[in-house]
Design an enzyme around this catalytic site. Structure first.
Site, PDB file in Angstrom:
ATOM      1  N   ARG A 176     -79.648 -10.516  94.253  1.00  0.00           N
ATOM      2  CA  ARG A 176     -79.052 -10.060  93.000  1.00  0.00           C
ATOM      3  C   ARG A 176     -77.532 -10.046  93.122  1.00  0.00           C
ATOM      4  NH1 ARG A 176     -80.769  -5.616  88.501  1.00  0.00           N
ATOM      5  NH2 ARG A 176     -79.275  -6.369  86.976  1.00  0.00           N
ATOM      6  N   LEU A 235     -89.716 -28.593  94.911  1.00  0.00           N
ATOM      7  CA  LEU A 235     -89.556 -27.174  94.589  1.00  0.00           C
ATOM      8  C   LEU A 235     -90.497 -26.726  93.464  1.00  0.00           C
ATOM      9  CD1 LEU A 235     -87.732 -24.541  94.843  1.00  0.00           C
ATOM     10  CD2 LEU A 235     -86.399 -25.517  92.969  1.00  0.00           C
ATOM     11  N   HIS A 272     -73.047 -16.949  79.250  1.00  0.00           N
ATOM     12  CA  HIS A 272     -74.429 -17.448  79.345  1.00  0.00           C
ATOM     13  C   HIS A 272     -74.442 -18.973  79.506  1.00  0.00           C
ATOM     14  CE1 HIS A 272     -75.937 -13.508  78.806  1.00  0.00           C
ATOM     15  NE2 HIS A 272     -75.553 -13.385  77.544  1.00  0.00           N
ATOM     16  N   ASP A 322     -77.608 -12.330  87.237  1.00  0.00           N
ATOM     17  CA  ASP A 322     -76.895 -11.304  86.467  1.00  0.00           C
ATOM     18  C   ASP A 322     -75.374 -11.437  86.582  1.00  0.00           C
ATOM     19  OD1 ASP A 322     -76.666  -9.114  84.818  1.00  0.00           O
ATOM     20  OD2 ASP A 322     -76.936  -7.646  86.422  1.00  0.00           O
ATOM     21  N   GLY A 323     -74.677 -11.027  85.534  1.00  0.00           N
ATOM     22  CA  GLY A 323     -73.210 -10.967  85.564  1.00  0.00           C
ATOM     23  C   GLY A 323     -72.539 -11.965  84.636  1.00  0.00           C
ATOM     24  N   ASN A 324     -73.314 -12.627  83.794  1.00  0.00           N
ATOM     25  CA  ASN A 324     -72.730 -13.611  82.860  1.00  0.00           C
ATOM     26  C   ASN A 324     -71.725 -12.965  81.907  1.00  0.00           C
ATOM     27  OD1 ASN A 324     -74.539 -15.368  83.993  1.00  0.00           O
ATOM     28  ND2 ASN A 324     -75.892 -15.498  82.207  1.00  0.00           N
ATOM     29  N   ARG A 343     -80.497  -6.494  72.987  1.00  0.00           N
ATOM     30  CA  ARG A 343     -79.119  -6.987  72.821  1.00  0.00           C
ATOM     31  C   ARG A 343     -78.887  -7.444  71.375  1.00  0.00           C
ATOM     32  NH1 ARG A 343     -77.270  -9.698  78.448  1.00  0.00           N
ATOM     33  NH2 ARG A 343     -78.197  -8.103  79.775  1.00  0.00           N
ATOM     34  N   THR A 387     -88.020  -8.358  79.349  1.00  0.00           N
ATOM     35  CA  THR A 387     -88.650  -7.745  78.171  1.00  0.00           C
ATOM     36  C   THR A 387     -87.702  -6.737  77.521  1.00  0.00           C
ATOM     37  OG1 THR A 387     -89.756  -6.236  79.728  1.00  0.00           O
ATOM     38  CG2 THR A 387     -91.089  -8.013  78.837  1.00  0.00           C
ATOM     39  N   GLU A 388     -86.709  -6.264  78.263  1.00  0.00           N
ATOM     40  CA  GLU A 388     -85.733  -5.298  77.731  1.00  0.00           C
ATOM     41  C   GLU A 388     -84.535  -5.989  77.081  1.00  0.00           C
ATOM     42  OE1 GLU A 388     -87.064  -4.854  80.978  1.00  0.00           O
ATOM     43  OE2 GLU A 388     -88.524  -3.520  80.020  1.00  0.00           O
ATOM     44  N   ARG A 390     -80.324  -2.862  91.721  1.00  0.00           N
ATOM     45  CA  ARG A 390     -81.622  -2.468  91.158  1.00  0.00           C
ATOM     46  C   ARG A 390     -82.442  -3.709  90.839  1.00  0.00           C
ATOM     47  NH1 ARG A 390     -77.740  -0.514  87.304  1.00  0.00           N
ATOM     48  NH2 ARG A 390     -77.369  -2.051  85.675  1.00  0.00           N
TER      49      ARG A 390
HETATM   50  C1  IPE Z   1     -81.655  -8.315  84.459  1.00  0.00           C
HETATM   51  O1  IPE Z   1     -80.327  -8.144  84.096  1.00  0.00           O
HETATM   52  C2  IPE Z   1     -82.297  -9.377  83.626  1.00  0.00           C
HETATM   53  C3  IPE Z   1     -81.796 -10.738  83.830  1.00  0.00           C
HETATM   54  C4  IPE Z   1     -80.865 -11.099  84.670  1.00  0.00           C
HETATM   55  C5  IPE Z   1     -82.433 -11.736  83.002  1.00  0.00           C
HETATM   56  P1  IPE Z   1     -79.874  -7.028  83.041  1.00  0.00           P
HETATM   57  O2  IPE Z   1     -78.409  -7.197  82.894  1.00  0.00           O
HETATM   58  O3  IPE Z   1     -80.697  -7.107  81.837  1.00  0.00           O
HETATM   59  O4  IPE Z   1     -80.236  -5.693  83.829  1.00  0.00           O
HETATM   60  P2  IPE Z   1     -79.632  -4.224  83.683  1.00  0.00           P
HETATM   61  O5  IPE Z   1     -79.663  -3.873  82.229  1.00  0.00           O
HETATM   62  O6  IPE Z   1     -78.245  -4.267  84.211  1.00  0.00           O
HETATM   63  O7  IPE Z   1     -80.511  -3.370  84.531  1.00  0.00           O
HETATM   64  C1  IPE Z   2     -77.479 -11.929  82.836  1.00  0.00           C
HETATM   65  O1  IPE Z   2     -76.147 -11.639  82.574  1.00  0.00           O
HETATM   66  C2  IPE Z   2     -78.126 -12.744  81.745  1.00  0.00           C
HETATM   67  C3  IPE Z   2     -79.181 -12.033  81.023  1.00  0.00           C
HETATM   68  C4  IPE Z   2     -79.563 -10.803  81.211  1.00  0.00           C
HETATM   69  C5  IPE Z   2     -79.851 -12.778  79.975  1.00  0.00           C
HETATM   70  P1  IPE Z   2     -75.730 -10.393  81.674  1.00  0.00           P
HETATM   71  O2  IPE Z   2     -75.636 -10.840  80.260  1.00  0.00           O
HETATM   72  O3  IPE Z   2     -76.629  -9.246  81.915  1.00  0.00           O
HETATM   73  O4  IPE Z   2     -74.285 -10.095  82.244  1.00  0.00           O
HETATM   74  P2  IPE Z   2     -73.620  -8.675  82.435  1.00  0.00           P
HETATM   75  O5  IPE Z   2     -74.528  -7.867  83.294  1.00  0.00           O
HETATM   76  O6  IPE Z   2     -73.455  -8.094  81.074  1.00  0.00           O
HETATM   77  O7  IPE Z   2     -72.319  -8.969  83.103  1.00  0.00           O
HETATM   78 MG    MG Z   3     -76.554  -7.720  83.263  1.00  0.00          MG
END
Ligand code: IPE
Ligand code: IPE
Ligand code: MG
Length: 236
Positions: free
Chosen positions: A184, A131, A38, A21-23, A72, A67-68, A190
């Site tokens: 995470r 792996l 990404h 997460d955090g891209n 986007r 799945t959520e 979470r």
């Molecule tokens: C969780 O990250 C899903 C992935 C990293 C693929 P999200 O960015 O979708 O999660 P929330 O919305 O912050 O909970």
């Molecule tokens: C995780 O990074 C990648 C996916 C959920 C696909 P995010 O796109 O959720 O990055 P933030 O949370 O918005 O920084």
């Molecule tokens: Mg995110």
């Protein structure tokens, strides 16, 4: 090798799961479009997977698309699917890495060519002994459990014969050990619907570092921290 760099004996968890997460925030910080985040995240995924293979980790499960995440903008979803496509095409070149790739999640709604590439990659790497790399795509823990319940009902099994192992065996992760350690980055605390059944006794590591900035050094640090945990599994 990981162990040689450390004076103390560090043992590896058997199974690490990472929420990549955090891209988006990584890109925003640089005034770049989310898609650039990404791209950087996908590149880092390859680096970390290779590193995990090198240090001898047995299982790595990464969260790539939930799945959520369909909520986007279409353009962002398309961008992520294209990165997946590129990875799958490229993965053929990693044959000599001895990594076994498998996908968890409901791949049914994905484009036909991606599904084909997924099967090809799984088939091509099935005898690898390094792996075990699981990529979670269109994965949701609740969706996985719902799907398991449907399969169990369909199988006609008697209620008295349903136990925890029957449920485990109907999840995407059947025959795999539960994750010992869930990482995470990105400053969120979470699970976001990740491995909710399998994480019952997992240890957690959170960090503010954004996924594209997460290096093998961060992973080393996390594993060191894992070694200090006292896992009791409800015992004393
Ligand atoms: C969780 O990250 C899903 C992935 C990293 C693929 P999200 O960015 O979708 O999660 P929330 O919305 O912050 O909970
Ligand atoms: C995780 O990074 C990648 C996916 C959920 C696909 P995010 O796109 O959720 O990055 P933030 O949370 O918005 O920084
Ligand atoms: Mg995110």
């Amino acid at each position: 090798m990981f162990s040689k760099k450390h004076k103390v004996d560090i043992s590896l968890p058997q199974h690490i799961a990472i929420i990549m997460d955090g891209n988006g925030r990584w890109a925003k910080k640089r005034k770049l479009p989310r898609s650039a985040g990404h791209v950087a995240g996908a590149k880092n995924f390859k680096t970390i997977a290779r590193y995990c293979n090198k240090i001898g980790l047995k299982y790595l499960t990464v969260y790539a698309f939930s799945t959520e995440n369909w909520k986007r903008p279409q353009e962002e979803v398309n961008g992520i699917m294209n990165l997946l496509r590129d990875y799958l095409k490229d993965a053929e070149n990693f044959k000599d890495e001895n990594i076994r790739v498998r996908f968890i999640g409901n791949i049914e709604p994905l484009a036909d060519d991606i599904k084909e590439l997924i099967h090809k990659n799984e088939e091509m790497s099935k005898d690898a002994t390094g792996l075990n790399l699981n990529i979670a795509i269109n994965y949701g823990g609740r969706d996985e459990i719902t799907n398991a319940v449907k399969n169990i009902v369909k199988s006609g099994i008697r209620e008295a014969d349903i136990d925890e192992s029957v449920i485990s065996q109907n999840l995407y992760t059947k025959d795999m050990p539960d994750p010992d350690f869930i990482i995470r980055p990105s400053g969120e605390y979470r699970l976001s619907n990740y491995l909710i059944w399998q994480s019952a006794y997992a240890e957690f590591w959170f960090s503010d570092v954004l996924w594209p900035d997460f290096t093998p050094k961060h992973l080393d640090k996390a594993i060191e921290e894992y070694n200090k945990r006292n896992r009791r599994f409800g015992g004393v």
